[in-house]
Design a protein around this motif. Sequence first.
Motif, PDB file in Angstrom:
ATOM      1  N   ASN A 281      -2.640  -0.565   5.817  1.00  0.00           N
ATOM      2  CA  ASN A 281      -3.812  -1.339   6.255  1.00  0.00           C
ATOM      3  C   ASN A 281      -4.360  -2.189   5.113  1.00  0.00           C
ATOM      4  O   ASN A 281      -4.665  -1.679   4.023  1.00  0.00           O
ATOM      5  CB  ASN A 281      -4.907  -0.402   6.778  1.00  0.00           C
ATOM      6  CG  ASN A 281      -4.487   0.304   8.056  1.00  0.00           C
ATOM      7  OD1 ASN A 281      -3.724  -0.242   8.846  1.00  0.00           O
ATOM      8  ND2 ASN A 281      -4.968   1.520   8.249  1.00  0.00           N
ATOM      9  N   ILE A 282      -4.495  -3.488   5.372  1.00  0.00           N
ATOM     10  CA  ILE A 282      -4.987  -4.449   4.386  1.00  0.00           C
ATOM     11  C   ILE A 282      -6.427  -4.832   4.728  1.00  0.00           C
ATOM     12  O   ILE A 282      -6.759  -5.074   5.893  1.00  0.00           O
ATOM     13  CB  ILE A 282      -4.104  -5.713   4.364  1.00  0.00           C
ATOM     14  CG1 ILE A 282      -2.644  -5.340   4.065  1.00  0.00           C
ATOM     15  CG2 ILE A 282      -4.623  -6.723   3.356  1.00  0.00           C
ATOM     16  CD1 ILE A 282      -2.421  -4.695   2.728  1.00  0.00           C
ATOM     17  N   LYS A 283      -7.265  -4.901   3.687  1.00  0.00           N
ATOM     18  CA  LYS A 283      -8.664  -5.325   3.897  1.00  0.00           C
ATOM     19  C   LYS A 283      -8.694  -6.764   4.406  1.00  0.00           C
ATOM     20  O   LYS A 283      -8.053  -7.655   3.853  1.00  0.00           O
ATOM     21  CB  LYS A 283      -9.457  -5.232   2.588  1.00  0.00           C
ATOM     22  CG  LYS A 283      -9.969  -3.844   2.274  1.00  0.00           C
ATOM     23  CD  LYS A 283     -10.874  -3.890   1.053  1.00  0.00           C
ATOM     24  CE  LYS A 283     -11.423  -2.511   0.736  1.00  0.00           C
ATOM     25  NZ  LYS A 283     -12.326  -2.551  -0.437  1.00  0.00           N
ATOM     26  N   MET A 284      -9.480  -6.975   5.456  1.00  0.00           N
ATOM     27  CA  MET A 284      -9.524  -8.302   6.071  1.00  0.00           C
ATOM     28  C   MET A 284     -10.099  -9.357   5.117  1.00  0.00           C
ATOM     29  O   MET A 284      -9.635 -10.496   5.089  1.00  0.00           O
ATOM     30  CB  MET A 284     -10.360  -8.249   7.350  1.00  0.00           C
ATOM     31  CG  MET A 284      -9.833  -7.278   8.403  1.00  0.00           C
ATOM     32  SD  MET A 284      -8.346  -7.836   9.193  1.00  0.00           S
ATOM     33  CE  MET A 284      -9.020  -9.078  10.279  1.00  0.00           C
ATOM     34  N   ASN A 285     -11.110  -8.982   4.328  1.00  0.00           N
ATOM     35  CA  ASN A 285     -11.761  -9.982   3.470  1.00  0.00           C
ATOM     36  C   ASN A 285     -10.936 -10.338   2.230  1.00  0.00           C
ATOM     37  O   ASN A 285     -11.335 -11.193   1.437  1.00  0.00           O
ATOM     38  CB  ASN A 285     -13.159  -9.513   3.050  1.00  0.00           C
ATOM     39  CG  ASN A 285     -13.122  -8.205   2.290  1.00  0.00           C
ATOM     40  OD1 ASN A 285     -12.051  -7.673   2.006  1.00  0.00           O
ATOM     41  ND2 ASN A 285     -14.289  -7.677   1.972  1.00  0.00           N
ATOM     42  N   SER A 286      -9.773  -9.665   2.048  1.00  0.00           N
ATOM     43  CA  SER A 286      -8.908 -10.037   0.926  1.00  0.00           C
ATOM     44  C   SER A 286      -7.814 -11.008   1.350  1.00  0.00           C
ATOM     45  O   SER A 286      -7.041 -11.486   0.512  1.00  0.00           O
ATOM     46  CB  SER A 286      -8.270  -8.778   0.322  1.00  0.00           C
ATOM     47  OG  SER A 286      -7.359  -8.186   1.240  1.00  0.00           O
ATOM     48  N   PRO A 368      -5.690  -6.025  14.629  1.00  0.00           N
ATOM     49  CA  PRO A 368      -6.689  -5.653  13.609  1.00  0.00           C
ATOM     50  C   PRO A 368      -7.675  -4.623  14.164  1.00  0.00           C
ATOM     51  O   PRO A 368      -8.044  -4.664  15.340  1.00  0.00           O
ATOM     52  CB  PRO A 368      -7.386  -6.978  13.307  1.00  0.00           C
ATOM     53  CG  PRO A 368      -6.420  -8.032  13.721  1.00  0.00           C
ATOM     54  CD  PRO A 368      -5.684  -7.475  14.900  1.00  0.00           C
ATOM     55  N   HIS A 371     -10.311  -0.595  10.530  1.00  0.00           N
ATOM     56  CA  HIS A 371      -9.697  -0.142   9.280  1.00  0.00           C
ATOM     57  C   HIS A 371      -8.870  -1.235   8.627  1.00  0.00           C
ATOM     58  O   HIS A 371      -8.083  -0.956   7.716  1.00  0.00           O
ATOM     59  CB  HIS A 371      -8.803   1.072   9.542  1.00  0.00           C
ATOM     60  CG  HIS A 371      -9.540   2.248  10.113  1.00  0.00           C
ATOM     61  ND1 HIS A 371     -10.522   2.910   9.414  1.00  0.00           N
ATOM     62  CD2 HIS A 371      -9.456   2.855  11.322  1.00  0.00           C
ATOM     63  CE1 HIS A 371     -11.009   3.887  10.170  1.00  0.00           C
ATOM     64  NE2 HIS A 371     -10.379   3.869  11.328  1.00  0.00           N
ATOM     65  N   GLY A 372      -8.997  -2.465   9.087  1.00  0.00           N
ATOM     66  CA  GLY A 372      -8.287  -3.579   8.465  1.00  0.00           C
ATOM     67  C   GLY A 372      -7.138  -4.077   9.325  1.00  0.00           C
ATOM     68  O   GLY A 372      -7.053  -3.807  10.522  1.00  0.00           O
ATOM     69  N   PHE A 412      -7.029  -1.036   2.506  1.00  0.00           N
ATOM     70  CA  PHE A 412      -8.263  -0.475   3.054  1.00  0.00           C
ATOM     71  C   PHE A 412      -8.299   1.029   2.809  1.00  0.00           C
ATOM     72  O   PHE A 412      -7.320   1.751   3.014  1.00  0.00           O
ATOM     73  CB  PHE A 412      -8.350  -0.744   4.561  1.00  0.00           C
ATOM     74  CG  PHE A 412      -9.555  -0.111   5.197  1.00  0.00           C
ATOM     75  CD1 PHE A 412     -10.779  -0.762   5.203  1.00  0.00           C
ATOM     76  CD2 PHE A 412      -9.470   1.158   5.771  1.00  0.00           C
ATOM     77  CE1 PHE A 412     -11.888  -0.164   5.775  1.00  0.00           C
ATOM     78  CE2 PHE A 412     -10.569   1.761   6.348  1.00  0.00           C
ATOM     79  CZ  PHE A 412     -11.790   1.092   6.351  1.00  0.00           C
TER      80      PHE A 412
END
Length: 430
Positions: A281-286, A368, A371-372, A412
Amino acid sequence: MELLDKNIQSDLYRSTLELISTFGLSSYSTTIITTLVLSIAIIIILYVIDFLLRKVLLLVLTNVIRKSKTKVDDLLVKNKVLQFVTHIVPIIVAQEAIPLIFKGFPNWIKIAMQITDVALVVAIGLLFSAVFKTFRDFLRSKKSFADKPIDSYLQVMNISLFFVCGILIFSIVTGKSPLTFLVSLGAASAILMLVFKDSILGFVASIQVSMNDMVRVGDWIEMTKYGADGTVIEINLGSVKVQNFDKTITTIPTYALVSDSFRNYRGMQNAGGRRIKRSINIKMNSIRFVTEEEIEELKKIKMLYDFIVDRSNEIEQYNRSNKVDPTVWANGRRMTNIGLFRQYIKTYTYNSPKIRKDLMFEVRQLQPTEHGLPIELFMFTNTTVWNEYEVIMADIFDHIIAVVPFFHLEIFESPSSNDMREIAEALKES
């Protein structure tokens, strides 16, 4: 010949009776002691016969069998078939001796004959049971039958055998025809159906399992309801034994394989590859567009160089043909760090010699969530061995997690207590 035998028996009984009568006992006491003496003598003779057959003849035959190259005779020794044969001979001798022993008590002859007849039926039944076991072991040695539920069929044969033996014993004890017992059995069929419910269900289920090839010995199955996750080591009439990976044994009713759902990994094992289906899971804001400087930096990664060059030319041509204003990032087409990261994972895993290229292979985005953005790896390893599979998957994700910062992305993680404490302190300072 029979008359001679009867004359010999009469002479032997008369001689023994005359010898006992010399002690001056009453006629009834003399007859009883004569019967006891003859009984003890016959028992000793029977023991000697059984001993000679078991210790001498059986030992000789066993040595001969072990020297032979065939395996069937070894199985006969293993399942004690010859030993059960030797038990039949003393019983037949006892039947011949009963008229001699109880000559003074004719009423006892019938009862004694019934006892020996029952013993003979039991001995023959055990002999046939041992033969069935030998046949089972012989089939197990054949590759074509190694994964078949042979134990289920053996149990059905044994049940049928003991049922026939029970009918014969009932006929011997009651003196009635076996047909009479079967007629009475029909009236009690409802009770028998209740008593043998599990056996009947297991028998039907074992046939369905075998005919539909649902489970074989050696299959890896998973049945959460019964806590089973391991290799099938035995399939019989009433149960299926599964050896879990922690070496515990789980027993599952055979009919549960038909009535309930379970997972069989045989297809995976036959294919020679086990599926990896795991996400990061990747952070959306990154997630963002990459700058020219970052693109030049990422070109240094060999597995991305060709892709970046081709992609840059394609984007440049598109933007030029559509007269896109390069000062506005939302215009036209640009590369993103998440797209390059996904391409890197795809190239890295595809080039791995431990990943199957002929089976389904995909690196994709999922829906999405809070959790990202999940990036899922869906592919197959080149082995089905559990520990090797786990090592391959761990190595892949070790590498992927380690390269995430190179793409200016963040993984995330749910906030921990330390994170919340830092946030609270930052708010206080502000």
